[in-house]
Design an enzyme around this catalytic site. Structure first.
Site, PDB file in Angstrom:
ATOM      1  N   ARG A 136     -23.005  -4.187 115.068  1.00 19.94           N
ATOM      2  CA  ARG A 136     -22.963  -5.664 114.763  1.00 19.94           C
ATOM      3  C   ARG A 136     -21.377  -5.556 116.039  1.00 19.94           C
ATOM      4  O   ARG A 136     -20.031  -5.225 115.920  1.00 19.94           O
ATOM      5  CB  ARG A 136     -22.121  -6.393 113.615  1.00 19.94           C
ATOM      6  CG  ARG A 136     -23.911  -6.429 112.934  1.00 19.94           C
ATOM      7  CD  ARG A 136     -23.503  -7.340 111.701  1.00 19.94           C
ATOM      8  NE  ARG A 136     -23.213  -6.487 110.874  1.00 19.94           N
ATOM      9  CZ  ARG A 136     -22.303  -6.860 109.746  1.00 19.94           C
ATOM     10  NH1 ARG A 136     -23.066  -9.017 109.035  1.00 19.94           N
ATOM     11  NH2 ARG A 136     -21.414  -7.241 109.015  1.00 19.94           N
TER      12      ARG A 136
ATOM     13  N   ASP B  95     -18.916  -8.868 117.867  1.00 14.76           N
ATOM     14  CA  ASP B  95     -17.963  -9.952 117.500  1.00 14.76           C
ATOM     15  C   ASP B  95     -18.188 -10.640 118.996  1.00 14.76           C
ATOM     16  O   ASP B  95     -18.985 -10.444 119.967  1.00 14.76           O
ATOM     17  CB  ASP B  95     -16.069  -9.945 117.230  1.00 14.76           C
ATOM     18  CG  ASP B  95     -16.096  -8.798 116.228  1.00 14.76           C
ATOM     19  OD1 ASP B  95     -16.958  -8.765 115.072  1.00 14.76           O
ATOM     20  OD2 ASP B  95     -14.863  -8.682 115.965  1.00 14.76           O
TER      21      ASP B  95
ATOM     22  N   TYR C 249     -17.050   3.137 121.375  1.00 16.71           N
ATOM     23  CA  TYR C 249     -16.925   2.073 121.708  1.00 16.71           C
ATOM     24  C   TYR C 249     -15.546   2.401 123.170  1.00 16.71           C
ATOM     25  O   TYR C 249     -14.946   3.434 123.170  1.00 16.71           O
ATOM     26  CB  TYR C 249     -16.299   0.741 121.046  1.00 16.71           C
ATOM     27  CG  TYR C 249     -16.964   0.484 120.243  1.00 16.71           C
ATOM     28  CD1 TYR C 249     -17.505  -0.815 120.241  1.00 16.71           C
ATOM     29  CD2 TYR C 249     -16.971   1.231 118.840  1.00 16.71           C
ATOM     30  CE1 TYR C 249     -18.086  -1.177 119.687  1.00 16.71           C
ATOM     31  CE2 TYR C 249     -17.853  -0.184 118.003  1.00 16.71           C
ATOM     32  CZ  TYR C 249     -18.493  -1.235 118.417  1.00 16.71           C
ATOM     33  OH  TYR C 249     -19.304  -1.513 117.298  1.00 16.71           O
TER      34      TYR C 249
ATOM     35  N   ARG D  59      -9.939  -3.119 118.627  1.00 13.84           N
ATOM     36  CA  ARG D  59      -9.391  -3.920 119.267  1.00 13.84           C
ATOM     37  C   ARG D  59      -7.920  -4.260 119.014  1.00 13.84           C
ATOM     38  O   ARG D  59      -6.645  -4.175 119.361  1.00 13.84           O
ATOM     39  CB  ARG D  59      -9.843  -5.404 119.249  1.00 13.84           C
ATOM     40  CG  ARG D  59     -10.673  -5.625 119.945  1.00 13.84           C
ATOM     41  CD  ARG D  59     -11.238  -6.802 119.627  1.00 13.84           C
ATOM     42  NE  ARG D  59     -10.634  -8.106 119.406  1.00 13.84           N
ATOM     43  CZ  ARG D  59     -11.286  -9.370 119.614  1.00 13.84           C
ATOM     44  NH1 ARG D  59     -12.017  -9.943 118.336  1.00 13.84           N
ATOM     45  NH2 ARG D  59      -9.956 -10.434 119.106  1.00 13.84           N
TER      46      ARG D  59
END
Length: 274
Positions: free
Chosen positions: A52, A54, A112, A199
Site C-alpha cells: 500500500r 500513502d 521503491y 521517506r
C-alpha cells in the site's frame, strides 16, 4: 469456477489519499481500480496489492490480484478496465495465475525509488512527481551513509509513530544512491517496508548530502531505535513503488523499471531472501 488474475498497475498518486479504499468518498487508487474491473467482470471485484502507498505516492509497477468467475482474455482486463479508469491510473499487464498466488504474501521483495530534484528553482513540470531541494547534495556521502542500512536491522528510528507493523525488523537487500543530472535517486529493495520508512531514509540522507549532518549520523540514528532522533520525514512526491519480486513459478509480468523519465540503470547484484 473462480480464477485468479494478477495485474501490474501504474499510477500518479498526486490526486489520491493513498492506495487504500476509504469511506466517505475519499479518493483512492484502489477504489477506482475496483470500480473499473467490476464493470468488465460484471460483478463486484476486490483487489489486493503488493504494498500500500500513502497519499501523494506513485507507482510504476504496483502488483495486484483479484478473483473472478467470468472468462475474459488478458487483453480485456487491461484495455477494458483502462477505458473506465482516470488518466492517472493505468493497468499495463494482466495474467491468470495459480490459485495459491497472493500479491502481498507471495512477494519476496519490494522496491521503491525516491527521486530528488536538486536545483535552484522548484520545477513546474513534475512538481508533484519529484521532491525538490535548492540545496546541493553530496551523492557520494549519501551513498556511504546508506550502506549502514543494508542487512537485517531494527528500523524503529525510521518507522512512523502510527506504524502498525508487528515488528520493526526488516531486511534491506540493496540501497543505491545515484545522480542523473539534477536528479538524485534513492533506490531501495527490501523484503518489506515500515510505514514512512523510505521517506525517513530520505530525510536523513538529504541532511547528510546537504552537509548538515556527518555521514556517521545515519548509523547513530539507526542504533538509537528512536524516531525522534531521525530528523524530518521527507515529502511523498518523489516516492515510487517500482517493483515486487515473486517466485518464478508464478510468472508474474514485469513492467519497465520506473519512473520512466529516469534513464535505464544496470541492476545491482543481490540475493533474494529464502
Amino acid at each position: 469456477m473462480t480464477k485468479k488474475v494478477v495485474l501490474v498497475v501504474e499510477y500518479n498518486g498526486s490526486a489520491y489519499k493513498g492506495w487504500q479504499a476509504q469511506k466517505n468518498g475519499v479518493p483512492s487508487v484502489q477504489e477506482n481500480i475496483e470500480k473499473a474491473l467490476s464493470v468488465i467482470a460484471n460483478h463486484p471485484v476486490k483487489v489486493v496489492c503488493a504494498g500500500r502507498t500513502d497519499a501523494g505516492v506513485h507507482a510504476s509497477a504496483q502488483v495486484i490480484h483479484f478473483e473472478t468467475h467470468v472468462q475474459r482474455n488478458e487483453r480485456s482486463w487491461t484495455m477494458g478496465a483502462n477505458t473506465y479508469l482516470p488518466s492517472d491510473i493505468s493497468i499495463v499487464a494482466a495474467k491468470y495465475v495459480a490459485d495459491d498466488f497472493h500479491a502481498r504474501f507471495s512477494a519476496l521483495t519490494r522496491r521503491y525509488r525516491y527521486v530528488i530534484y536538486s536545483a535552484d528553482f522548484c520545477p513546474a513540470i513534475l512538481s508533484k512527481g519529484v521532491t525538490w531541494t535548492y540545496k546541493r547534495l553530496d551523492v557520494e556521502a549519501m551513498q556511504q551513509a546508506a550502506k549502514v542500512f543494508k542487512g537485517t536491522h531494527d528500523f524503529t528510528s525510521f518507522r512512523a509513530v502510527g506504524c502498525q507493523a508487528k515488528t520493526p525488523m526488516r531486511t534491506v537487500l540493496n540501497f543505491e544512491v545515484q545522480s542523473f543530472g539534477q536528479y538524485v535517486v534513492l533506490d531501495v529493495r527490501a523484503n518489506a517496508f515500515l510505514h514512512h520508512m523510505i521517506r525517513n531514509f530520505a530525510g536523513v540522507l538529504m541532511s547528510i548530502g546537504a552537509g548538515e549532518k556527518p555521514v556517521e549520523w545515519a548509523e547513530e540514528v539507526l542504533r538509537s531505535k528512536d524516531r525522534t532522533k531521525g530528523g524530518i520525514t521527507a515529502p511523498p512526491f518523489g516516492l515510487y513503488f517500482v517493483d515486487a519480486e515473486y517466485p518464478e513459478n508464478f510468472h508474474v509480468p514485469k513492467n519497465a523499471l520506473g519512473p520512466h523519465f529516469l534513464p535505464f540503470v544496470e541492476e545491482p547484484n543481490y540475493e533474494l531472501p529464502s
